[in-house]
Scaffold this motif. Sequence first.
Motif, mmCIF file in Angstrom:
data_model
loop_
_atom_site.group_PDB
_atom_site.id
_atom_site.type_symbol
_atom_site.label_atom_id
_atom_site.label_comp_id
_atom_site.label_asym_id
_atom_site.label_seq_id
_atom_site.Cartn_x
_atom_site.Cartn_y
_atom_site.Cartn_z
ATOM 1 N N THR A 12 -41.843 -20.736 26.213
ATOM 2 C CA THR A 12 -40.436 -21.111 26.121
ATOM 3 C C THR A 12 -40.155 -22.083 27.265
ATOM 4 O O THR A 12 -40.960 -22.194 28.195
ATOM 5 C CB THR A 12 -39.533 -19.869 26.273
ATOM 6 O OG1 THR A 12 -39.700 -19.359 27.605
ATOM 7 C CG2 THR A 12 -39.855 -18.800 25.244
ATOM 8 N N PRO A 13 -39.033 -22.779 27.235
ATOM 9 C CA PRO A 13 -38.727 -23.691 28.339
ATOM 10 C C PRO A 13 -38.720 -22.978 29.705
ATOM 11 O O PRO A 13 -39.195 -23.535 30.699
ATOM 12 C CB PRO A 13 -37.342 -24.233 27.988
ATOM 13 C CG PRO A 13 -37.306 -24.198 26.491
ATOM 14 C CD PRO A 13 -38.067 -22.946 26.133
ATOM 15 N N ALA A 16 -42.317 -22.291 30.606
ATOM 16 C CA ALA A 16 -42.988 -23.547 30.951
ATOM 17 C C ALA A 16 -42.638 -23.967 32.377
ATOM 18 O O ALA A 16 -43.508 -24.412 33.126
ATOM 19 C CB ALA A 16 -42.595 -24.642 29.966
#
Length: 56
Positions: A12-13, A16
């Motif tokens: 997921t962002p 990340a």
Amino acid sequence: MKLTVQVKLLPTPLQAAALEETLHACNQAATWVSSVAFEKDIKRNFALREHTYTAV
């Protein structure tokens, strides 16, 4: 028998960003350890760990 499996990370962002921070911190630590090895002319793994392990 050896088995190799390729995986694709799909973070997921938020994951990340955390992974990027972690890799950056690891790279900084490795760079510092390398500089200590060069400055003190340390060639052996265990000797280098004696000088850097606690700080890393």
